[in-house]
Design an enzyme around this catalytic site. Structure first.
Site, PDB file in Angstrom:
ATOM      1  N   ARG A  38     -34.868   6.443  23.984  1.00 36.14           N
ATOM      2  CA  ARG A  38     -35.944   5.474  24.236  1.00 36.14           C
ATOM      3  C   ARG A  38     -35.617   4.646  25.479  1.00 36.14           C
ATOM      4  O   ARG A  38     -34.480   4.240  25.685  1.00 36.14           O
ATOM      5  CB  ARG A  38     -36.124   4.515  23.054  1.00 36.14           C
ATOM      6  CG  ARG A  38     -36.933   5.085  21.894  1.00 36.14           C
ATOM      7  CD  ARG A  38     -37.006   4.084  20.761  1.00 36.14           C
ATOM      8  NE  ARG A  38     -37.684   2.861  21.168  1.00 36.14           N
ATOM      9  CZ  ARG A  38     -39.006   2.675  21.075  1.00 36.14           C
ATOM     10  NH1 ARG A  38     -39.777   3.644  20.604  1.00 36.14           N
ATOM     11  NH2 ARG A  38     -39.556   1.545  21.443  1.00 36.14           N
TER      12      ARG A  38
ATOM     13  N   ARG B  34     -30.441  -2.297  20.261  1.00 37.01           N
ATOM     14  CA  ARG B  34     -31.422  -1.587  21.107  1.00 37.01           C
ATOM     15  C   ARG B  34     -30.667  -0.800  22.176  1.00 37.01           C
ATOM     16  O   ARG B  34     -30.181  -1.373  23.142  1.00 37.01           O
ATOM     17  CB  ARG B  34     -32.395  -2.565  21.770  1.00 37.01           C
ATOM     18  CG  ARG B  34     -33.320  -3.257  20.791  1.00 37.01           C
ATOM     19  CD  ARG B  34     -34.372  -4.093  21.500  1.00 37.01           C
ATOM     20  NE  ARG B  34     -35.149  -4.860  20.545  1.00 37.01           N
ATOM     21  CZ  ARG B  34     -36.189  -4.399  19.862  1.00 37.01           C
ATOM     22  NH1 ARG B  34     -36.589  -3.154  20.057  1.00 37.01           N
ATOM     23  NH2 ARG B  34     -36.840  -5.170  19.006  1.00 37.01           N
TER      24      ARG B  34
ATOM     25  N   GLU C 173     -34.857  -4.663  11.404  1.00 40.05           N
ATOM     26  CA  GLU C 173     -35.510  -3.395  11.067  1.00 40.05           C
ATOM     27  C   GLU C 173     -34.545  -2.215  11.243  1.00 40.05           C
ATOM     28  O   GLU C 173     -33.916  -2.061  12.288  1.00 40.05           O
ATOM     29  CB  GLU C 173     -36.730  -3.169  11.962  1.00 40.05           C
ATOM     30  CG  GLU C 173     -37.465  -1.865  11.665  1.00 40.05           C
ATOM     31  CD  GLU C 173     -38.388  -1.432  12.784  1.00 40.05           C
ATOM     32  OE1 GLU C 173     -38.650  -0.217  12.893  1.00 40.05           O
ATOM     33  OE2 GLU C 173     -38.829  -2.299  13.564  1.00 40.05           O
TER      34      GLU C 173
ATOM     35  N   SER D 153     -38.529   2.866   8.880  1.00 41.40           N
ATOM     36  CA  SER D 153     -39.983   2.719   8.932  1.00 41.40           C
ATOM     37  C   SER D 153     -40.631   3.913   8.245  1.00 41.40           C
ATOM     38  O   SER D 153     -40.182   5.052   8.404  1.00 41.40           O
ATOM     39  CB  SER D 153     -40.455   2.634  10.390  1.00 41.40           C
ATOM     40  OG  SER D 153     -41.840   2.426  10.447  1.00 41.40           O
TER      41      SER D 153
ATOM     42  N   ARG E 239     -27.694   1.869  14.927  1.00 39.57           N
ATOM     43  CA  ARG E 239     -28.188   0.578  14.442  1.00 39.57           C
ATOM     44  C   ARG E 239     -27.714   0.286  13.022  1.00 39.57           C
ATOM     45  O   ARG E 239     -27.365  -0.861  12.701  1.00 39.57           O
ATOM     46  CB  ARG E 239     -29.717   0.519  14.508  1.00 39.57           C
ATOM     47  CG  ARG E 239     -30.255  -0.855  14.113  1.00 39.57           C
ATOM     48  CD  ARG E 239     -31.756  -0.974  14.219  1.00 39.57           C
ATOM     49  NE  ARG E 239     -32.199  -0.976  15.609  1.00 39.57           N
ATOM     50  CZ  ARG E 239     -33.451  -1.278  15.980  1.00 39.57           C
ATOM     51  NH1 ARG E 239     -34.357  -1.578  15.051  1.00 39.57           N
ATOM     52  NH2 ARG E 239     -33.800  -1.251  17.245  1.00 39.57           N
TER      53      ARG E 239
END
Length: 425
Positions: free
Chosen positions: A261, A276, A350, A353, A391
């Site tokens: 990403r 991130r 987070e 998802s 993460r």
């Protein structure tokens, strides 16, 4: 992607959803283009019919020796062909503009999706686990990992620039252990494990709903006109594009892959550490099932439960939130996020998802099945992050740290960590 009849019927609602999701699309312009396209297509069809009739009559006239009438008709055919060439070019332009707008129309959201503009408006559904209480000053994941020789951010930046890292030793093993655990949990639940391409064509990203919106987050390989995936959902869905599948039982797929990403728009946010980063690994669940709202809702709950089970095996406190309209992507009908407690942030972050897309994605990818009545219908598709690392290493290290700087390893991970009970310096 939605069909035009549905868009006409739900125009006002879709305009409201687009505004709340921050999608710039003019649905009135799309409907106007659709009307023009339909009208122009009718004109073209009429001219083609006329041309075909004239061609048949020319043959008849020539067989009867009526050369003059045949020549006159040939001239009419030439004029018709010229008109068709012009109109077909115009239709091509209309089709291009029509498709561009159609690809921007958002999915309808579920009635129980919370209203709101950002993640601050997401609604907590449930919590699990007790937050840790430290009798010492806890360290953050970077301090812990560097002290234990698990992480080298400086070398990662030296190699690839900002938001890169090197995992080594126990960090390497922990990174892979959580992935193996997740895959084993999913395979035991009937998911087919898959290893899929990490490079995909632009068409595959459009099929799965990651283009044209979201392009700023993708790494593009210019010379090959391909992109690096940000989730194996792209590969899993596009791999079934243009197929008629057997959806009698939901198709359960699980892939473990590297993901990439750009993190555009997150400058200054979570720069320190592993929250991130540009390159990470994910175990992704994807389900393709029949076009049945009750069934896909059940699949959404099942996939979310799988992710929760993994977090419970990791012995981590977490909460599940219902994601609001403004925090959902274009393609999402209903979404849950799972947020895991991260002591250094003094907040839940987070980590997972789950999304139900109904038939939005399957329409783009043209994934269908034959229903009991014999008719072809578009499938429903769903996706979920079973685990994403590094993460997930943040809460693993921070929640399980001991005063001496060592890290407790949850029992479920030990078989993947050579039986280690603690990571010690």
């Amino acid at each position: 992607m939605l069909n035009m009849a549905f868009i006409r019927e739900k125009q006002t609602v879709l305009e409201q959803i687009a505004a709340k999701k921050g999608i710039e699309v003019s649905i009135p312009e799309l409907l106007e283009l659709d009307d023009k396209k339909r009208g122009l297509q009718q004109t073209i069809d009429g001219l083609r019919h006329t041309r075909n009739e004239l061609s048949e009559q020319i043959g008849m006239k020539l067989s009867k020796g009526e050369q003059q009438n045949a020549e006159r008709m040939k001239q009419e055919v030439r004029q018709t062909n010229a008109a068709l060439t012009e109109l077909e070019a115009e239709l091509g332009e209309l089709n291009t503009k029509h498709e561009r707008l159609l690809l921007l129309v958002p999915n309808l959201v579920s009635p129980d999706t919370p209203d709101g503009a950002s993640d601050a408006d997401n609604v907590e559904i449930r919590k699990h686990g007790e937050l840790p209480r430290f009798e010492f000053e806890p360290k953050n994941h970077v301090e812990l990992a560097e002290h234990l020789g698990m992480l080298d951010i400086a070398r990662g930046v030296k190699i690839g620039g900002s938001r890169n890292y090197v995992l080594k030793g126990a960090g390497f093993h922990l990174h892979h252990a959580v992935q193996r655990l997740a895959m084993d949990v999913l395979e035991a639940d009937g998911f087919t494990p898959m290893d899929v391409p990490m490079m995909a064509r632009g068409e595959s990203f459009r099929h799965s709903g990651f283009l044209p919106l979201g392009q700023e987050q993708l790494f593009r390989l210019e010379e090959d006109n391909k992109y690096l995936i940000g989730t194996s959902e792209v590969s899993l869905i596009s791999g079934f594009s243009d197929e008629i599948v057997d959806a009698g039982d939901p198709i359960r797929l699980a892939a473990m892959s590297a993901c990439f990403r750009q993190e555009i728009g997150s400058a200054g946010r979570d720069v320190h550490g592993l929250y991130r980063v540009h390159q990470f690994a994910k175990v992704e669940q994807v389900v393709i099932c029949e076009n049945d709202a009750a069934l896909s809702e059940r699949m959404l709950q099942e996939m979310t439960a799988n992710a929760e089970r993994i977090l419970q095996l990791l012995e981590l406190p977490y909460r599940v939130v219902a994601v609001c309209i403004g925090d959902m992507s274009q393609k999402t009908h209903k979404q849950y996020d799972i947020e895991t407690w991260m002591p250094s942030r003094q907040a839940y972050g987070e980590t997972h998802s789950s999304s139900n897309l109904l038939d939005f994605q399957a329409r783009r990818a043209n994934i269908r099945y034959r229903a009991a009545d014999g008719k072809l219908r578009y499938c429903h598709t769903l996706n979920n992050t079973a685990v994403a690392t590094p993460r997930i290493l943040i809460p693993l290290l921070e929640n399980h740290q001991r005063e001496d700087g060592s890290i407790y390893i949850p029992k479920a991970l030990r078989p993947y960590m050579k039986g280690m009970e603690y990571i010690e310096g």
